[in-house]
Design a protein around this motif. Structure first.
Motif, mmCIF file in Angstrom:
data_model
loop_
_atom_site.group_PDB
_atom_site.id
_atom_site.type_symbol
_atom_site.label_atom_id
_atom_site.label_comp_id
_atom_site.label_asym_id
_atom_site.label_seq_id
_atom_site.Cartn_x
_atom_site.Cartn_y
_atom_site.Cartn_z
ATOM 1 N N ARG A 110 0.812 -1.220 0.000
ATOM 2 C CA ARG A 110 0.000 0.000 0.000
ATOM 3 C C ARG A 110 0.845 1.269 0.000
ATOM 4 O O ARG A 110 0.399 2.304 -0.483
ATOM 5 C CB ARG A 110 -0.945 -0.019 1.192
ATOM 6 C CG ARG A 110 -2.003 -1.099 1.002
ATOM 7 C CD ARG A 110 -2.859 -1.283 2.193
ATOM 8 N NE ARG A 110 -3.771 -2.390 1.938
ATOM 9 C CZ ARG A 110 -5.045 -2.386 2.244
ATOM 10 N NH1 ARG A 110 -5.574 -1.347 2.844
ATOM 11 N NH2 ARG A 110 -5.795 -3.421 1.987
ATOM 12 N N ARG A 112 -7.590 -1.821 9.876
ATOM 13 C CA ARG A 112 -9.026 -2.131 10.032
ATOM 14 C C ARG A 112 -9.365 -3.444 9.334
ATOM 15 O O ARG A 112 -10.083 -4.283 9.882
ATOM 16 C CB ARG A 112 -9.889 -0.993 9.475
ATOM 17 C CG ARG A 112 -10.008 0.197 10.406
ATOM 18 C CD ARG A 112 -11.070 1.186 9.950
ATOM 19 N NE ARG A 112 -10.801 1.755 8.638
ATOM 20 C CZ ARG A 112 -10.015 2.825 8.414
ATOM 21 N NH1 ARG A 112 -9.418 3.415 9.428
ATOM 22 N NH2 ARG A 112 -9.853 3.280 7.202
ATOM 23 N N GLU A 113 -8.843 -3.627 8.137
ATOM 24 C CA GLU A 113 -9.123 -4.854 7.389
ATOM 25 C C GLU A 113 -8.503 -6.068 8.080
ATOM 26 O O GLU A 113 -9.115 -7.140 8.123
ATOM 27 C CB GLU A 113 -8.600 -4.719 5.961
ATOM 28 C CG GLU A 113 -9.402 -3.713 5.150
ATOM 29 C CD GLU A 113 -8.764 -3.389 3.802
ATOM 30 O OE1 GLU A 113 -7.738 -4.003 3.444
ATOM 31 O OE2 GLU A 113 -9.302 -2.500 3.117
ATOM 32 N N ALA A 142 -3.545 7.016 6.038
ATOM 33 C CA ALA A 142 -4.884 6.489 5.756
ATOM 34 C C ALA A 142 -4.801 5.055 5.227
ATOM 35 O O ALA A 142 -5.608 4.201 5.617
ATOM 36 C CB ALA A 142 -5.612 7.393 4.758
ATOM 37 N N ALA A 143 -3.830 4.783 4.375
ATOM 38 C CA ALA A 143 -3.662 3.433 3.832
ATOM 39 C C ALA A 143 -3.326 2.439 4.945
ATOM 40 O O ALA A 143 -3.855 1.322 4.963
ATOM 41 C CB ALA A 143 -2.569 3.424 2.765
ATOM 42 N N GLN A 203 -6.412 1.877 7.126
ATOM 43 C CA GLN A 203 -7.345 1.008 6.406
ATOM 44 C C GLN A 203 -6.877 -0.449 6.469
ATOM 45 O O GLN A 203 -7.668 -1.358 6.728
ATOM 46 C CB GLN A 203 -7.496 1.459 4.953
ATOM 47 C CG GLN A 203 -8.440 0.600 4.129
ATOM 48 C CD GLN A 203 -9.873 0.639 4.620
ATOM 49 O OE1 GLN A 203 -10.311 1.665 5.151
ATOM 50 N NE2 GLN A 203 -10.593 -0.447 4.458
#
Length: 152
Positions: A27, A115-116, A108-109, A112
Motif C-alpha cells: 500500500r 481495520r481490514e 490512511a492506507a 485502512q
C-alpha cells in the motif's frame, strides 16, 4: 501455554508482523514510501525528532540503520538535511513538501489495512488487543534492557 513451537506468541506475532509488513509495503510503495519510513516521517512531522540520533531512538533502531534509511528517504525526496547550528557534527532533518503531501494518504492506507486485518474484531477486542501488545512490548523492553517505548 502450548508446547507447540509454532503456536507460541513469539512465532505468531512474527507471522503477523510479516503479514502487516507485506500489506503495508504493497500500500505504501505507490506513494513512494518504504514500510520502515512511516514512524520516522511521523516523528519528524509531529516534532518528536529532528536529528538522526533522535529518530534512531524514537524508531528504536541502531544509528547505522537509521543513517541508511535517511539516505534512502533523502534520495526519494522525502527529507532534507540542514546543518545543526548547535552542533556542527549533526544535521537537522525536516520533511519535504512531497512527504508532507503524501503522508496523510500513507497514514490512511495503513489505518485502512489495520481495520481490514482486524475484520471480525469488535472495537473492544481491537482495543484490548492493542493494550495487550503494549504490555507485551513493555515486558520485552524490560527483559531486553530497552528504554521507555516511544508513545504513540
Amino acid at each position: 501455554m502450548k508446547s507447540d513451537v509454532l503456536a507460541t506468541p513469539g512465532h505468531l506475532i512474527s507471522l503477523a508482523a510479516r503479514g502487516f509488513a507485506r500489506l503495508s509495503g504493497a500500500r505504501l510503495k505507490p506513494l513512494g514510501f518504504g514500510v520502515g519510513y512511516l514512524p520516522a516521517l511521523v516523528a519528524l512531522k509531529n516534532g518528536r525528532a529532528e536529528t538522526q540520533r533522535d529518530l534512531a531512538r524514537f524508531v528504536r533502531i541502531e544509528q547505522p540503520s537509521m543513517a541508511q534509511m535517511l539516505v534512502r528517504m533523502e534520495k526519494d525526496g522525502l527529507i532534507r538535511r540542514s546543518p545543526d547550528p548547535a552542533d556542527g557534527r549533526s544535521s537537522r532533518i525536516a520533511l519535504t513538501d512531497v512527504a508532507l503531501a503524501r503522508l496523510p494518504d500513507a497514514c490512511a492506507a495503513l489505518f485502512q489495512g489495520n481495520r481490514e486485518a482486524l475484520d471480525g474484531f469488535s472495537d473492544e477486542e481491537a482495543a484490548q488487543f492493542v493494550a495487550l501488545l503494549d504490555r507485551l512490548i513493555a515486558n520485552l523492553d524490560r527483559l531486553g534492557g530497552v528504554g521507555q517505548r516511544a508513545s504513540r
